[in-house]
Design a protein around this motif. Structure first.
Motif, PDB file in Angstrom:
ATOM      1  N   VAL A 216      -7.310   4.740 -13.723  1.00 31.55           N
ATOM      2  CA  VAL A 216      -6.726   4.628 -12.715  1.00 31.55           C
ATOM      3  C   VAL A 216      -5.046   5.183 -12.322  1.00 31.55           C
ATOM      4  CG1 VAL A 216      -5.377   2.710 -10.973  1.00 31.55           C
ATOM      5  CG2 VAL A 216      -7.658   2.765 -11.430  1.00 31.55           C
TER       6      VAL A 216
ATOM      7  N   VAL B 222       0.443  -1.088   0.109  1.00 28.58           N
ATOM      8  CA  VAL B 222       0.142  -0.078  -0.083  1.00 28.58           C
ATOM      9  C   VAL B 222       0.631   1.046  -0.012  1.00 28.58           C
ATOM     10  CG1 VAL B 222      -1.858   0.845   1.713  1.00 28.58           C
ATOM     11  CG2 VAL B 222      -2.133  -1.119   1.138  1.00 28.58           C
TER      12      VAL B 222
ATOM     13  N   GLU C  42     -15.954  -6.986   0.131  1.00 30.62           N
ATOM     14  CA  GLU C  42     -16.572  -5.345   0.720  1.00 30.62           C
ATOM     15  C   GLU C  42     -17.728  -5.412  -0.407  1.00 30.62           C
ATOM     16  OE1 GLU C  42     -14.570  -1.025  -1.213  1.00 30.62           O
ATOM     17  OE2 GLU C  42     -13.138  -2.859   0.263  1.00 30.62           O
TER      18      GLU C  42
ATOM     19  N   LEU D 246      -9.503   3.193  -7.740  1.00 37.36           N
ATOM     20  CA  LEU D 246      -9.116   4.386  -7.794  1.00 37.36           C
ATOM     21  C   LEU D 246      -8.807   4.475  -6.369  1.00 37.36           C
ATOM     22  CD1 LEU D 246     -12.180   6.383  -9.730  1.00 37.36           C
ATOM     23  CD2 LEU D 246      -9.150   5.414 -10.501  1.00 37.36           C
ATOM     24  N   THR D 247      -9.067   3.963  -4.922  1.00 36.97           N
ATOM     25  CA  THR D 247      -8.860   4.571  -4.136  1.00 36.97           C
ATOM     26  C   THR D 247      -7.587   2.934  -3.105  1.00 36.97           C
ATOM     27  OG1 THR D 247     -10.983   3.409  -2.978  1.00 36.97           O
ATOM     28  CG2 THR D 247     -10.980   5.796  -3.245  1.00 36.97           C
ATOM     29  N   HIS D 248      -7.528   2.327  -4.301  1.00 39.41           N
ATOM     30  CA  HIS D 248      -6.600   1.373  -3.700  1.00 39.41           C
ATOM     31  C   HIS D 248      -5.363   0.752  -4.934  1.00 39.41           C
ATOM     32  CE1 HIS D 248      -9.507   0.429  -0.718  1.00 39.41           C
ATOM     33  NE2 HIS D 248      -9.526   0.128  -0.056  1.00 39.41           N
ATOM     34  N   THR D 249      -4.459   2.270  -5.683  1.00 42.98           N
ATOM     35  CA  THR D 249      -3.975   1.763  -6.690  1.00 42.98           C
ATOM     36  C   THR D 249      -3.144   0.773  -7.422  1.00 42.98           C
ATOM     37  OG1 THR D 249      -2.359   3.701  -6.440  1.00 42.98           O
ATOM     38  CG2 THR D 249      -5.421   3.584  -7.938  1.00 42.98           C
TER      39      THR D 249
ATOM     40  N   ARG E  76     -14.587   0.010  -9.705  1.00 41.94           N
ATOM     41  CA  ARG E  76     -13.826   0.999 -10.013  1.00 41.94           C
ATOM     42  C   ARG E  76     -13.546   2.319  -9.045  1.00 41.94           C
ATOM     43  NH1 ARG E  76     -16.002   6.936 -11.010  1.00 41.94           N
ATOM     44  NH2 ARG E  76     -14.463   7.880 -12.068  1.00 41.94           N
ATOM     45  N   ARG E  77     -14.571   2.587  -7.243  1.00 38.79           N
ATOM     46  CA  ARG E  77     -13.824   3.304  -6.701  1.00 38.79           C
ATOM     47  C   ARG E  77     -13.167   2.111  -6.483  1.00 38.79           C
ATOM     48  NH1 ARG E  77     -18.970   2.810  -5.063  1.00 38.79           N
ATOM     49  NH2 ARG E  77     -18.525   1.207  -3.437  1.00 38.79           N
ATOM     50  N   TRP E  78     -13.227   0.827  -5.622  1.00 35.76           N
ATOM     51  CA  TRP E  78     -12.165   0.275  -5.247  1.00 35.76           C
ATOM     52  C   TRP E  78     -10.906   0.703  -6.034  1.00 35.76           C
ATOM     53  CZ3 TRP E  78      -8.927  -3.630  -7.203  1.00 35.76           C
ATOM     54  CH2 TRP E  78      -7.899  -4.054  -5.651  1.00 35.76           C
TER      55      TRP E  78
ATOM     56  N   ASP F 188     -16.551  10.735 -13.644  1.00 31.25           N
ATOM     57  CA  ASP F 188     -17.777  10.201 -13.140  1.00 31.25           C
ATOM     58  C   ASP F 188     -19.003  10.210 -14.475  1.00 31.25           C
ATOM     59  OD1 ASP F 188     -16.839   9.658 -11.642  1.00 31.25           O
ATOM     60  OD2 ASP F 188     -17.877  10.774  -9.477  1.00 31.25           O
TER      61      ASP F 188
END
Length: 253
Positions: A216, A27, A75, A103-106, A99-101, A228
């Motif tokens: 991403v 991470v 999740e 972008l927040t967990h690249t 997609r949300r995951w 979006d």
């Protein structure tokens, strides 16, 4: 407590610590930072000591990949648990959640979905497909797709639309899909999950994955001020192409 039980618990605790340390390195610094030497340094042990738990770095990376994909699957399953709009609503909620995951967990996305063959974590499972259909993310995605197939009169392509060179591969993949769905309580008639349907599912995933990957890594061909809206337009296009109502695609996030 007898000694073997205590040793087993101590081993399990150390294994968890190793994987937690590997996840933190991933991470913070990306897949390349996950090395046995770096983990040993963080834990204050020698690198050879790690070989009592993992035979190689690739072995550790594969376990780390499974941890990440399991967390993602859990999740998304939690997110759709309270949705009552059927498979269609769940399917597009999963697409948005993926997609949300990403972008927040690249860094985790890079390890699991964007490590090319021969690259970081290049084991047999480290490819950007839904080949591992029995794994948590593949399962939650495919179960929603299976419910769509059962409950909706979608526009299924004929088998003749499938390139002849792909039919053997798609037939084997279709059999895997049927087994996973049946094992999870979703029975899809074989006449619904044809080669043409399997081909359609593969194309659906390819377009979804390709779009998310471009976003991403910032590789859109043009500057996009409202990503979006662009993603929702993609989902609406996918829905229309297979004859689904686009209402669940355009609902507020």
């Amino acid at each position: 407590m007898n000694r073997p039980v205590r040793r087993g618990r101590e081993r399990a605790a150390t294994d968890r610590e190793i994987r937690q340390t590997a996840r933190a390195l991933l991470v913070d610094n990306g897949p390349e930072a996950v090395t046995l030497r770096a983990i040993a340094r963080e834990l204050g042990i020698t690198a050879p000591a790690l070989y009592r738990y993992y035979g190689s770095r690739d072995d550790l990376i594969e376990h780390l990949r499974i941890d990440v994909i399991s967390d993602l699957g859990d999740e998304l399953a939690t997110e759709i648990a309270d949705l009552h709009g059927g498979g269609t609503e769940q399917l597009f909620a999963i697409c948005k959640g993926f997609r949300r995951w990403a972008l927040t967990h690249t860094k985790e996305f890079t390890l699991v979905f964007a490590s090319p063959t021969g690259g970081v974590g290049s084991g047999p499972s480290s490819v950007a497909t839904l080949r591992q259909v029995a794994e948590p993310f593949g399962r939650v995605f495919l179960l929603a797709a299976g419910q769509v197939l059962v409950a909706n009169d979608i526009a299924l392509p004929t088998d003749e639309a499938v390139p002849a060179e792909l039919r053997d591969d798609l037939a084997a993949y279709r059999d895997s899909l049927l087994l996973v769905m049946a094992g999870s309580g979703v029975t899809v008639p074989t006449e619904r999950l044809t080669l043409g349907t399997t081909y359609l599912m593969m194309q659906f995933w390819a377009r979804l994955y390709g779009h998310v990957t471009l976003e991403v890594f910032g590789n859109y061909p043009i500057p996009v001020s409202k990503p979006d809206a662009l993603f929702d337009a993609l989902l609406a296009d996918l829905a229309r192409e297979i004859g689904l109502d686009t209402g669940s695609v355009t609902e507020p996030r």
